[in-house]
Design a protein around this motif. Structure first.
Motif, PDB file in Angstrom:
ATOM      1  N   ILE A 276      37.569  72.160  69.048  1.00 24.68           N
ATOM      2  CA  ILE A 276      36.653  71.075  69.096  1.00 24.68           C
ATOM      3  C   ILE A 276      35.216  71.440  68.720  1.00 24.68           C
ATOM      4  CG2 ILE A 276      35.962  71.342  71.445  1.00 24.68           C
ATOM      5  CD1 ILE A 276      37.361  68.218  70.115  1.00 24.68           C
ATOM      6  N   MET A 277      34.832  72.308  68.881  1.00 28.09           N
ATOM      7  CA  MET A 277      33.353  72.509  68.135  1.00 28.09           C
ATOM      8  C   MET A 277      33.372  72.447  66.640  1.00 28.09           C
ATOM      9  SD  MET A 277      32.135  75.894  70.233  1.00 28.09           S
ATOM     10  CE  MET A 277      32.651  76.235  71.975  1.00 28.09           C
ATOM     11  N   VAL A 278      34.666  72.703  65.958  1.00 25.83           N
ATOM     12  CA  VAL A 278      34.516  72.494  64.523  1.00 25.83           C
ATOM     13  C   VAL A 278      34.522  71.218  64.291  1.00 25.83           C
ATOM     14  CG1 VAL A 278      35.977  72.951  62.385  1.00 25.83           C
ATOM     15  CG2 VAL A 278      35.841  74.696  64.056  1.00 25.83           C
ATOM     16  N   ILE A 279      35.463  70.260  65.201  1.00 28.53           N
ATOM     17  CA  ILE A 279      35.562  69.095  64.817  1.00 28.53           C
ATOM     18  C   ILE A 279      34.242  68.332  65.329  1.00 28.53           C
ATOM     19  CG2 ILE A 279      36.820  66.865  65.494  1.00 28.53           C
ATOM     20  CD1 ILE A 279      38.708  68.878  64.341  1.00 28.53           C
ATOM     21  N   VAL A 280      33.792  68.618  66.187  1.00 31.49           N
ATOM     22  CA  VAL A 280      32.578  67.887  66.628  1.00 31.49           C
ATOM     23  C   VAL A 280      31.373  68.223  65.554  1.00 31.49           C
ATOM     24  CG1 VAL A 280      30.447  67.944  68.363  1.00 31.49           C
ATOM     25  CG2 VAL A 280      32.640  67.940  69.167  1.00 31.49           C
ATOM     26  N   GLY A 281      31.181  69.079  65.153  1.00 37.03           N
ATOM     27  CA  GLY A 281      30.362  69.643  63.964  1.00 37.03           C
ATOM     28  C   GLY A 281      30.711  68.658  62.728  1.00 37.03           C
ATOM     29  N   GLY A 282      32.066  68.722  62.668  1.00 33.38           N
ATOM     30  CA  GLY A 282      32.338  68.212  61.285  1.00 33.38           C
ATOM     31  C   GLY A 282      33.390  69.155  60.438  1.00 33.38           C
ATOM     32  N   VAL A 283      34.574  68.625  60.102  1.00 29.45           N
ATOM     33  CA  VAL A 283      35.270  69.303  59.573  1.00 29.45           C
ATOM     34  C   VAL A 283      34.836  69.432  57.791  1.00 29.45           C
ATOM     35  CG1 VAL A 283      37.830  69.658  58.653  1.00 29.45           C
ATOM     36  CG2 VAL A 283      37.297  69.020  60.903  1.00 29.45           C
ATOM     37  N   GLY A 284      35.306  70.769  57.049  1.00 29.86           N
ATOM     38  CA  GLY A 284      34.946  70.519  55.876  1.00 29.86           C
ATOM     39  C   GLY A 284      33.696  70.825  55.196  1.00 29.86           C
ATOM     40  N   THR A 285      32.747  71.413  56.522  1.00 30.61           N
ATOM     41  CA  THR A 285      31.212  71.825  56.208  1.00 30.61           C
ATOM     42  C   THR A 285      31.140  72.954  56.640  1.00 30.61           C
ATOM     43  OG1 THR A 285      30.294  70.942  57.881  1.00 30.61           O
ATOM     44  CG2 THR A 285      30.479  69.314  56.226  1.00 30.61           C
ATOM     45  N   LEU A 286      30.044  73.805  56.219  1.00 30.73           N
ATOM     46  CA  LEU A 286      29.739  75.152  56.641  1.00 30.73           C
ATOM     47  C   LEU A 286      28.966  75.048  57.927  1.00 30.73           C
ATOM     48  CD1 LEU A 286      31.180  77.490  55.846  1.00 30.73           C
ATOM     49  CD2 LEU A 286      29.226  77.964  54.416  1.00 30.73           C
ATOM     50  N   VAL A 287      27.990  74.199  57.898  1.00 26.91           N
ATOM     51  CA  VAL A 287      26.747  73.784  59.049  1.00 26.91           C
ATOM     52  C   VAL A 287      27.486  73.293  60.052  1.00 26.91           C
ATOM     53  CG1 VAL A 287      24.380  73.131  59.433  1.00 26.91           C
ATOM     54  CG2 VAL A 287      25.230  73.358  56.887  1.00 26.91           C
ATOM     55  N   GLY A 288      28.389  72.366  59.995  1.00 28.85           N
ATOM     56  CA  GLY A 288      28.885  71.678  60.884  1.00 28.85           C
ATOM     57  C   GLY A 288      29.510  72.505  62.034  1.00 28.85           C
ATOM     58  N   PRO A 289      30.134  73.643  61.889  1.00 28.24           N
ATOM     59  CA  PRO A 289      31.013  74.044  62.787  1.00 28.24           C
ATOM     60  C   PRO A 289      29.795  75.036  63.728  1.00 28.24           C
ATOM     61  CG  PRO A 289      32.210  74.579  61.104  1.00 28.24           C
ATOM     62  CD  PRO A 289      30.919  73.766  60.475  1.00 28.24           C
ATOM     63  N   ALA A 290      28.663  75.232  62.990  1.00 28.82           N
ATOM     64  CA  ALA A 290      27.605  76.251  63.684  1.00 28.82           C
ATOM     65  C   ALA A 290      26.880  75.246  64.686  1.00 28.82           C
ATOM     66  CB  ALA A 290      26.625  76.595  62.745  1.00 28.82           C
ATOM     67  N   ILE A 291      26.898  73.810  64.222  1.00 31.94           N
ATOM     68  CA  ILE A 291      26.042  73.087  64.822  1.00 31.94           C
ATOM     69  C   ILE A 291      26.899  72.399  66.144  1.00 31.94           C
ATOM     70  CG2 ILE A 291      25.074  70.280  64.909  1.00 31.94           C
ATOM     71  CD1 ILE A 291      24.581  70.912  61.956  1.00 31.94           C
ATOM     72  N   GLY A 292      28.164  72.592  65.858  1.00 36.85           N
ATOM     73  CA  GLY A 292      29.078  72.021  67.026  1.00 36.85           C
ATOM     74  C   GLY A 292      29.086  73.112  67.908  1.00 36.85           C
ATOM     75  N   ALA A 293      28.977  74.313  67.433  1.00 30.13           N
ATOM     76  CA  ALA A 293      28.892  75.355  68.482  1.00 30.13           C
ATOM     77  C   ALA A 293      27.654  75.517  69.330  1.00 30.13           C
ATOM     78  CB  ALA A 293      29.011  76.835  67.816  1.00 30.13           C
ATOM     79  N   GLY A 294      26.665  75.107  68.774  1.00 27.14           N
ATOM     80  CA  GLY A 294      25.194  74.743  69.455  1.00 27.14           C
ATOM     81  C   GLY A 294      25.516  73.816  70.496  1.00 27.14           C
ATOM     82  N   PHE A 295      25.899  72.640  69.954  1.00 27.41           N
ATOM     83  CA  PHE A 295      26.091  71.509  70.936  1.00 27.41           C
ATOM     84  C   PHE A 295      26.777  71.659  72.125  1.00 27.41           C
ATOM     85  CE2 PHE A 295      28.507  67.913  71.777  1.00 27.41           C
ATOM     86  CZ  PHE A 295      27.589  66.701  72.079  1.00 27.41           C
ATOM     87  N   PHE A 296      28.019  72.559  71.827  1.00 29.67           N
ATOM     88  CA  PHE A 296      28.728  72.761  73.124  1.00 29.67           C
ATOM     89  C   PHE A 296      28.354  73.769  74.074  1.00 29.67           C
ATOM     90  CE2 PHE A 296      32.956  71.052  73.964  1.00 29.67           C
ATOM     91  CZ  PHE A 296      33.077  69.950  73.138  1.00 29.67           C
ATOM     92  N   VAL A 297      27.775  74.762  73.392  1.00 28.78           N
ATOM     93  CA  VAL A 297      27.452  76.044  74.210  1.00 28.78           C
ATOM     94  C   VAL A 297      26.213  75.495  75.263  1.00 28.78           C
ATOM     95  CG1 VAL A 297      26.345  78.009  74.471  1.00 28.78           C
ATOM     96  CG2 VAL A 297      28.246  77.782  72.876  1.00 28.78           C
ATOM     97  N   ILE A 298      25.265  74.947  74.771  1.00 26.46           N
ATOM     98  CA  ILE A 298      24.147  74.312  75.370  1.00 26.46           C
ATOM     99  C   ILE A 298      24.593  73.195  76.149  1.00 26.46           C
ATOM    100  CG2 ILE A 298      21.982  73.020  74.939  1.00 26.46           C
ATOM    101  CD1 ILE A 298      21.776  74.652  72.437  1.00 26.46           C
TER     102      ILE A 298
END
Lengths: 333, 289, 251
Positions: A244-266
């Motif tokens: 879900i972190m991948v999806i939240v950040g956006g599939v098909g980008t590299l930054v997306g998953p990282a942002i998704g991880a940040g969003f979720f962990v916080i």
């Protein structure tokens, strides 16, 4: 133009390096966790977004990496060896398992990876004499890169920051490399890739193994971070969270998953301090993202950004031809 | 090991296999027909057993509680399909995420309402006896579960092969586009199948309660075993789910006895062997590779 | 000398015989066209020849090497590449990226992953050459799904040519094209160097007779007749099965 390309990353690196100056001890710890998770989620984002392989067992590699540090760490206390061993062992396990199920795709691949992850989970859960079973085990290895043990939170933060930046950079290079382009091509159109002369299984296998390796690397960092590992790290619920972190950040980008991880962990750390109902809230976020947030928060942010900057608005992509089939073919995998 | 004990383990394995069959059958047909991997399917099991538990606490009696619980769970399935899943048909990733999110919500809801300490659904008094089976005593309830599973298998087999709805499902698993070409109202078919799948999982939950106990987390254990069964048996076939469930039930139960630390691993090894020999599962019709 | 040989090839799907004892020889430099009514098994023949579909009996020999039984991706390495009847491109990628993929497919650096693809001068040069040669240079950064149908059809051929095959299988290159585009494509095919041996499936008889050195008629999965264009156009039975008694127009 060239200056522009470098401006955003430089700014980002600067922020990462300066962050400990303004953050509390807890903030530094949380950001370290975000960065570790970001590496893990990027590894999953790589196979989902670029190879079209949706796995629900990726936490197995993360957990495996963490356990390698915990288990081997009781015998030898060399950070380099342990981290490399974690990545290599996870990579090998990904490679061997990939050999078996890389020819499946779509929902089948998802189910098989899920079952595989649960098998590893069950092994670590049941092998009480070695792994401590459900109670998990403490990580005794100390973090030492050859110039003294890193014990402070800030020291660890910088280590993780470097690990994150290097991982990001390597992934960036990977996706623009001939191999990475091939992987992307396979996601777009397998039958054409085969007709062009690509052996698509090799490509999928390579990217899957690399992804498993990176996940194991993240897991190893997590073992040092948390100084405690438990079978939950391999559980499919954790795989699902990463997904879900991948999806939240956006599939098909590299930054997306990282942002998704940040969003979720916080978000998780914030919400967990108020209520025990985090799983439910997370479930609701899942559902909401699926129903309303297609493309993830990065996409939403981009849309807003484009609204604010109309001149950068991209030409609407209207396919001239109707797409072949009715969508079921792609779904059937 | 004495044969009589082995025999008992085999019966236990069969009982567990039947419980898995009830879940896997629904999962497999839903997957085969609607192409949905319903990760919330374990929640139907959970719903079935916990609702029945509360109803039994209200002195409703096991059998009435069972029926009421199954109806409620089927209703839940219909709501889920009508209001949520329908919006993401044809989008594989979205479906998986949606059902995954729902499984989180349901599991946490159960935790919220019923707490986290393990509970047990009492065995219905009429079946709370042990039968003498050639010298060994075996709980009648477990035999009853095996019987129900077998009857259900026969019923489903009959439906699949001898009735119109079965023909529709078979056609749909082979070629989904054919259904609309035949002028069949797909929406109704999908909703009914989903409801039946949910009801079967609910039934499995109620029947499984006295055997397996009730705790949060059992939903994912059962779900994973059922997914393995679907892969082993082949998607979209009740026969595959039946054989697969018996196989997994036996291996899991006997594995617990002989190699307690490798149970799940053994189940998984079966899956790998089947996949290597028959990539579409033992009785798989649809091609996926 | 035969560059491409199909010997006694048979193929059936679930008991349905689609190809029966098909034998075919294509000589070096030849332009061989396969015709036949819909459902004659023409595309299936291509799929069997390239290994996309497994065959039941017979064998396929390309450049002296047996190819049947090998995985589909090996066809290109043996010098045989193909196009598809329905456009089969990378719709979300740009024209340039499509060609990059096609050019890289058989290069030793296809597995490299430590250097951006844009640093491989040889690949860039080959791509540039193809783009210029086929008139898509201006369109190079367009997303493929934005191209006109005719341009997509052209790209279909370019992708197949990128591996520098000596045998090229074209599956209805003009299907769905406007008359003007058809004429253009016919000229393109005619202008291809003789170093590329062509095997073409085509419906449009004008196209067939303007490119063919040799024609094979496939009917109900069997080779009905194989011969020069004159032999085929003069054969009454071919007219019967293919045109239902109508006349065969010779362009």
């Amino acid at each position: 133009m060239r200056a522009n390309i470098w401006r955003t990353p430089t700014l980002f690196i600067a922020i990462l390096l300066l962050l400990p100056l303004i953050l509390t001890n807890y903030g530094v710890k949380l950001t370290s966790e975000v960065l570790i998770m970001a590496i893990f989620v990027m590894s999953l984002g790589l196979i989902i977004g670029f190879a079209g392989l949706v796995s629900l067992g990726h936490a197995a590699f993360f957990g495996l990496g963490a356990y390698v540090v915990a288990l081997l760490g009781t015998h030898l206390d060399n950070t380099y060896v342990l981290i490399i061993a974690a990545a290599v062992i996870s990579g090998i396990v990904a490679f061997v398992s990939g050999l078996l199920f890389i020819r499946s795709s779509g929902a089948y691949f998802l189910m098989i990876t899920l079952a595989f992850g649960q098998m590893l989970f069950a092994i670590f859960y049941k092998m009480e004499s070695v792994t401590g079973g459900a109670d998990g085990m403490a990580v005794s290895a100390s973090l030492n890169l050859g110039f003294g043990a890193i014990e402070s939170r800030v020291g660890f933060y910088y280590l993780v920051t470097i690990a994150f930046l290097v991982s990001y950079y390597l992934l960036r290079v990977f996706i623009s490399s001939p191999l990475g382009k091939g992987v992307r091509g396979i996601k777009e159109n397998e039958s054409r890739m085969t007709a062009l002369g690509y052996n698509i299984r090799h490509y999928k296998l390579i990217v899957y193994s690399l992804s498993g390796m990176l996940a194991g690397f993240a897991g190893a960092l997590y073992a040092y971070f948390n100084q405690y590992v438990s079978p939950d790290l391999l559980h499919w619920m954790f795989s699902g969270q990463a997904l879900i972190m991948v999806i939240v950040g956006g599939v098909g980008t590299l930054v997306g998953p990282a942002i998704g991880a940040g969003f979720f962990v916080i978000l998780q750390s914030y919400i967990s301090s108020y209520t025990d109902r985090w799983p439910m809230i997370m479930g609701v976020i899942f559902v909401a993202i699926v129903l309303y947030g297609r493309g993830g928060i990065l996409q939403i942010a981009m849309l807003l950004w484009n609204k604010l900057r109309p001149k950068r608005h991209k030409e609407e992509e209207t396919p001239i031809l109707p797409k072949e089939g009715n969508g079921f073919e792609s779904v059937k995998g | 090991m004495a044969t009589s004990i082995l025999f008992m383990h085999i019966l236990n394995g069969l009982a567990y296999g039947m419980l898995l069959f009830m879940i896997a059958a629904g999962l497999s047909i839903i997957f085969g027909l609607m192409n949905i991997v319903n990760l919330a399917h374990g929640a139907f099991y959970l719903g079935g057993v916990y609702i029945a538990y509360s109803l039994v606490q209200q002195n409703l009696g096991f059998w009435l509680a069972m029926i009421a619980s199954i109806v409620l769970v089927a209703g839940l399935g219909v709501l889920m399909e009508r209001f949520l899943l329908e919006r993401v048909y044809g989008k594989e990733l979205e479906q998986v995420l949606l059902t995954f999110g729902l499984s989180f919500i349901f599991a946490d809801l159960v935790k919220w309402i019923w707490g986290t300490s393990p509970l047990a659904l009492p065995v219905p008094s009429s079946l709370d006896v042990s039968l003498d089976m050639g010298g060994t005593m075996f709980p009648a309830y477990r035999l009853f579960v095996i019987l129900v599973g077998c009857l259900l298998a026969v019923l489903l087999w009959y439906m699949e092969n001898k009735t119109r709805i079965g023909a529709i499902i078979r056609a749909g698993v082979d070629d989904r586009q054919m259904l609309s070409a035949l002028g069949i109202n797909i929406k109704v078919v999908f909703t009914s199948i989903f409801a039946v799948g949910a009801a079967l999982a609910g039934l499995s939950g109620v029947l499984g309660g006295p055997i397996m106990g009730m705790y949060v987390g059992i939903d994912s254990e059962i779900l994973v075993s059922s997914l393995v069964i679907v892969v082993v048996g082949g998607l979209g076939t009740w026969k595959g789910a039946f054989i697969g469930a018996i196989l997994v039930g036996l291996v899991d139960t006997l594995g617990r006895v002989w190699f307690p630390s490798l149970t799940m691993a053994m189940v998984f090894v079966i899956m790998i062997i089947v996949l290597l020999i028959k990539p579409n599962g033992l009785f798989g019709r649809g091609a996926h590779a | 000398m035969s560059l491409l040989k199909v010997e006694h090839l048979s193929k059936s799907f679930k008991g349905l015989q689609v190809l029966r004892d098909v034998s075919l020889e294509v000589r070096e430099g030849e332009r061989h066209v396969i015709i036949g009514p819909n459902g004659a098994g023409k595309t299936t023949l291509f799929n069997c020849m390239t290994g996309t579909l497994p065959i039941n009996e017979g064998k396929v020999v390309v450049n002296g090497q047996q190819i049947s039984g090998l995985p589909a991706y090996t066809a290109v390495r043996m010098g045989m590449s193909r196009t598809f009847q329905k456009n089969n491109l990378f719709g979300e990628l740009s024209v340039e990226e499509n060609i990059h993929l096609a050019v890289t497919a058989c290069k030793p650096y296809r597995f490299h992953f430590l250097k951006p693809a844009s640093k491989y001068a040889e690949m860039l040069a080959e791509t540039q050459e193809l783009l210029a040669q086929w008139g898509l240079w201006e369109r190079r950064s367009r997303i493929v799904s934005e191209l006109s149908y005719g341009e997509q059809r052209l790209l279909e051929v370019i992708l197949a040519l990128a591996s520098k095959p000596n045998i090229l299988l074209l599956d209805e290159p003009t299907s769905g094209m406007s008359p003007a585009e058809t004429v253009q494509t016919t000229m393109l095919i005619q202008s291809m160097p003789r170093s590329i041996t062509l095997l073409v499936i085509e419906h449009d008889m004008e196209v067939v007779f303007s490119i063919a050195d040799r024609i094979t008629v496939l009917h109900h999965g069997e080779v009905f007749l194989s011969g020069s264009p004159d032999e085929i156009s003069g054969d009454a039975r071919v007219k019967e099965i293919y045109f239902g008694g109508g006349t065969l127009k010779h362009a």
